[in-house]
Write a protein that holds these residues in place. Structure first.
Motif, PDB file in Angstrom:
ATOM      1  N   PHE A   1      -7.829   6.045  -3.203  1.00 41.04           N
ATOM      2  CA  PHE A   1      -6.680   6.810  -2.724  1.00 41.04           C
ATOM      3  C   PHE A   1      -7.167   8.048  -1.982  1.00 41.04           C
ATOM      4  CE2 PHE A   1      -5.201   4.474  -6.442  1.00 41.04           C
ATOM      5  CZ  PHE A   1      -4.037   3.894  -5.967  1.00 41.04           C
TER       6      PHE A   1
ATOM      7  N   ASP B   1       0.823  -1.217   0.000  1.00 39.23           N
ATOM      8  CA  ASP B   1       0.000   0.000   0.000  1.00 39.23           C
ATOM      9  C   ASP B   1       0.854   1.262   0.000  1.00 39.23           C
ATOM     10  OD1 ASP B   1       0.903  -0.389   2.570  1.00 39.23           O
ATOM     11  OD2 ASP B   1      -1.034  -0.121   3.546  1.00 39.23           O
TER      12      ASP B   1
ATOM     13  N   GLY C   1      -4.201   7.674 -10.604  1.00 39.96           N
ATOM     14  CA  GLY C   1      -4.802   6.666  -9.740  1.00 39.96           C
ATOM     15  C   GLY C   1      -6.008   5.998 -10.368  1.00 39.96           C
TER      16      GLY C   1
ATOM     17  N   ALA D   1      -3.183   4.396   0.043  1.00 38.68           N
ATOM     18  CA  ALA D   1      -3.960   3.498  -0.804  1.00 38.68           C
ATOM     19  C   ALA D   1      -4.822   2.618   0.101  1.00 38.68           C
ATOM     20  CB  ALA D   1      -3.021   2.632  -1.657  1.00 38.68           C
TER      21      ALA D   1
END
Length: 409
Positions: free
Chosen positions: A46, A15, A28, A59
């Motif tokens: 995100f 992450d 993203g 994340a």
């Protein structure tokens, strides 16, 4: 050359990698769409958070709790069916393969029989596939990474209480420089270790970059006294054609015959060393000794050290990076009364070149003609000087288009 450098001062995880990639400029939404194509029961998003007082991108992976474990072939099938490019699929497979091989060695079973525990869960699949997509979209030519702090203390895993680093993490990080882990927690996960060891071509200090962007990827937890973030520097390597970086290896010897030292230097050159030389030194208890120095590319370090340990009695080898400033170079040939001699031209910008004749050619010709070696060297340099003078005196070559045309246009 565009470089991505992972600064893992607080470790690395899946992450954190995802967050750092998006924070550094990767779209993203493209990663989220790729993750959706996995058709797994999980969602990726995100968000901006603060870790240790610093802004970072986190994340968030939300998945239902599951107890199923997946085998390598099942994970490979999930990746193959996803809407990813060929390079993204290949990178995701490579990361999972590194994990699988580590698990197989730790548990003593074949890769085909290993079933992934925590890393086979949906959140880990999303982390790895999402990272593979983001790494590809970042658009760099090369990845590098700092030393990696694995963490200290204990964790609860599938097989019970385990010391850190976890066995799979320790296996993956073999050969990678480790940093001190002052905080008792798992700083580097198996997923994070697999990602950086798959992509990084070098582990060491930050290279000389002209930085374009810096991405901060947040870890899940707040950590007292330290920002729990992963930094990703993206920039252009300050790579001059007249400069580069190589490594110097050194070892001190005082108990070997000179013939063995000489043989070792020959084997080092044959294995690809850029240069090998010896220096007389005074060692402990006033013993005379010799220091063997080896200049080589970073990729040649394992081969060079293997020769030093195999052929000598050394107990250790020092290594450190060195910068070189080099002349521009060009191979040339000159015609002498003894025949053709190869050589090199070397020059700095805006300065006349210097000529250096190849020793092997000169030695062969001297032997064949029965003349002193110095005479052949002198003949080669004289031939180059004549050629330079003739070129300077010759009028420039012209074509019909170079002459003035008497008619106006």
């Amino acid at each position: 050359m565009r470089v991505g450098y992972f600064d893992c001062f607080s470790g690395v995880s899946g992450d954190m990698t995802l967050g750092a990639l998006v924070d550094a400029g990767v779209d993203g939404r493209a990663i989220v769409q790729a993750v959706k194509s996995l058709e797994l029961p999980g969602e990726l998003s995100f968000e901006t958070v603060r870790r240790g007082g610093f802004r970072a991108t986190y994340a968030r992976v939300e998945t239902p709790r599951e107890h199923a474990h997946r085998h390598w072939r099942q994970i490979e099938s999930i990746i193959d069916k996803a809407s990813l490019t060929a390079s993204q699929k290949e990178l995701a497979r490579s990361i999972f393969l590194k994990l699988g091989e580590a698990e197989a060695r730790v548990h003593g079973v074949d890769l085909a029989k290993i079933h992934f525990h925590e890393v086979g869960a949906v959140d880990s699949i999303i982390d790895i596939v999402g990272s593979a997509v983001g790494l590809d979209l970042l658009g760099v030519d090369r990845f590098e990474c700092s030393a990696v702090p694995p963490g200290r203390g204990w964790i609860k895993a599938e097989h019970g209480r385990m010391p850190l680093p976890a066995p799979a993490t320790a296996e993956i990080l073999k050969g990678v420089p480790l940093a001190d882990s002052p905080i008792e927690m798992e700083m580097t996960t198996p997923t994070g270790a697999a990602i950086v060891t798959t992509i990084a071509e070098r582990f060491g200090p930050l290279p000389p970059l002209t930085v374009e962007s810096i991405g901060l990827g947040a870890g899940t937890r707040e950590v007292a006294g330290q920002a729990n973030i992963l930094r990703l520097f993206v920039g252009v390597l300050a790579d001059s054609p007249n400069a580069d970086r190589v490594f110097m290896l050194e070892t001190n010897l005082d108990d070997l015959p000179g013939e063995v030292v000489g043989y070792t230097t020959i084997k080092l050159m044959e294995a690809g060393a850029l240069d090998v030389f010896t220096t007389p030194i005074q060692m402990k208890k006033n013993r005379p000794g010799v220091m063997v120095s080896v200049l080589c590319d970073e990729t040649k370090i394992p081969a060079m050290e293997e020769i030093l340990f195999r052929e000598t009695t050394t107990l250790g080898v020092r290594r450190f990076p060195v910068s070189r400033h080099k002349l521009n170079r060009k191979a040339v040939e000159v015609e002498t009364e003894f025949g053709v001699v190869r050589g090199k031209l070397g020059w700095l910008d805006n300065r006349p070149p210097t000529f250096s004749a190849e020793y092997d050619d000169c030695a062969r010709i001297a032997s064949e003609h029965g003349v002193p070696l110095r005479q052949v060297f002198d003949a080669a340099h004289a031939a180059y000087a004549r050629r330079t003078t003739e070129a300077a005196l010759s009028p420039p070559h012209t074509t019909p288009q170079d002459h003035e045309h008497p008619h106006a246009h």
